[in-house]
Design a protein around this motif. Structure first.
Motif, short mmCIF file in Angstrom:
data_model
loop_
_atom_site.label_atom_id
_atom_site.label_comp_id
_atom_site.label_asym_id
_atom_site.label_seq_id
_atom_site.Cartn_x
_atom_site.Cartn_y
_atom_site.Cartn_z
N ASN A 155 0.85 -1.19 0.00
CA ASN A 155 0.00 0.00 0.00
C ASN A 155 0.88 1.23 0.00
N ALA A 156 0.95 1.92 -1.14
CA ALA A 156 1.76 3.13 -1.28
C ALA A 156 0.84 4.35 -1.28
N VAL A 157 1.34 5.44 -0.76
CA VAL A 157 0.54 6.67 -0.64
C VAL A 157 1.28 7.83 -1.28
N LEU A 158 0.57 8.54 -2.14
CA LEU A 158 1.07 9.78 -2.74
C LEU A 158 0.33 10.96 -2.10
N VAL A 159 1.07 12.02 -1.80
CA VAL A 159 0.49 13.17 -1.10
C VAL A 159 0.90 14.46 -1.79
#
Length: 255
Positions: free
Chosen positions: A52-56
């Protein structure tokens, strides 16, 4: 009175006409049983994982209540979409097809911060836009390369690695079978110790459905490697049963 003289006689006749009921039998005898509760656990090595990768992206900080730039939020969203597209393209080049990429919807929230060194100053605020990307991996040997690609393409957070096995039903069956074998072993041990004979199984109940216990990701970094080596360890699967055995005829004591 004629009526009062005949009433007792009538009652006696009625009582005599009723069939003689046998005495109630004593409470029915319940055959003795052995009740065994058993639990078992098996450890299996995972063969798949989900990252699970998150871009912000965030708009510039402004004083709370002040006028905002109307273009700030759309620009941040546009930048986030651009980064998401670049990241997905990089993962495709590693052989991950679209069926194993799951891009979540955009999440938008307001964030407030205190100004440093001046707690009496007005609060600062900004808009935070996030997108989650789940990546299914069926070949764990490719995990380090995929993680390197994620950070090389500027992900802001790796929320976690969830390890799993592809044959969940087979693993659950093995855990349940082990619990049943454990129950039979315990029953045979008790019967042998108490010099009784096991009869037929009277009841079987699953007290704990097979459960995959969560496993934490373990990491180790080699001084000669540029990326971390991820060791998944094992996944524990638990199951529990309750089994009742009747005791054989030789176990009954007669007076």
């Amino acid at each position: 009175m004629p009526v009062s003289l005949r009433l007792p006689a009538c009652l006696a006749l009625i009582a005599m006409s009723l069939p003689v009921m046998p005495a109630l039998a004593a409470e029915s005898h319940v055959p003795p049983q052995i009740e065994v509760q058993a639990e078992a656990s098996i450890d299996v090595r995972p063969d798949r994982a989900t990252l699970n990768a998150v871009l912000v992206e965030a708009t510039p900080l402004v004083e709370m209540g002040s006028e905002r730039d109307d273009d700030a939020t759309p620009q941040a969203r546009k930048q986030l979409e651009k980064r998401s597209t670049a990241l997905i393209d990089a993962l495709r080049k590693l052989g991950i097809d679209d069926d194993h990429l799951h891009a979540g919807n955009l999440s938008v929230r307001n964030e407030q911060q205190l100004q440093q060194h001046d707690q009496n100053a007005p609060l600062l605020e900004r808009v935070i836009i996030e997108r989650n990307l789940d990546i299914d991996i069926n070949d764990l040997t490719s995990l380090p390369d995929i993680i390197d690609a994620l950070f090389a393409n500027g992900i802001d957070r790796l929320a976690g690695i969830r390890y799993d096995v592809s044959d969940r039903e087979g693993v659950e069956d093995r855990a349940l079978q082990k619990a049943l074998l454990r129950a039979r072993h315990k029953a045979e041990l008790m019967a042998e110790t108490l010099s009784v004979t096991l009869g037929d199984v009277e009841r079987i109940q699953e007290t704990r459905a097979p459960v995959f216990r969560p496993m934490m990701m373990a990491t180790a970094r080699s001084e000669q490697a540029d990326s971390a080596t991820y060791t998944p360890g094992t996944i524990s699967v638990d199951a529990g049963v309750l089994v009742n055995w009747a005791l054989g005829a030789s176990s009954f004591h007669t007076n």
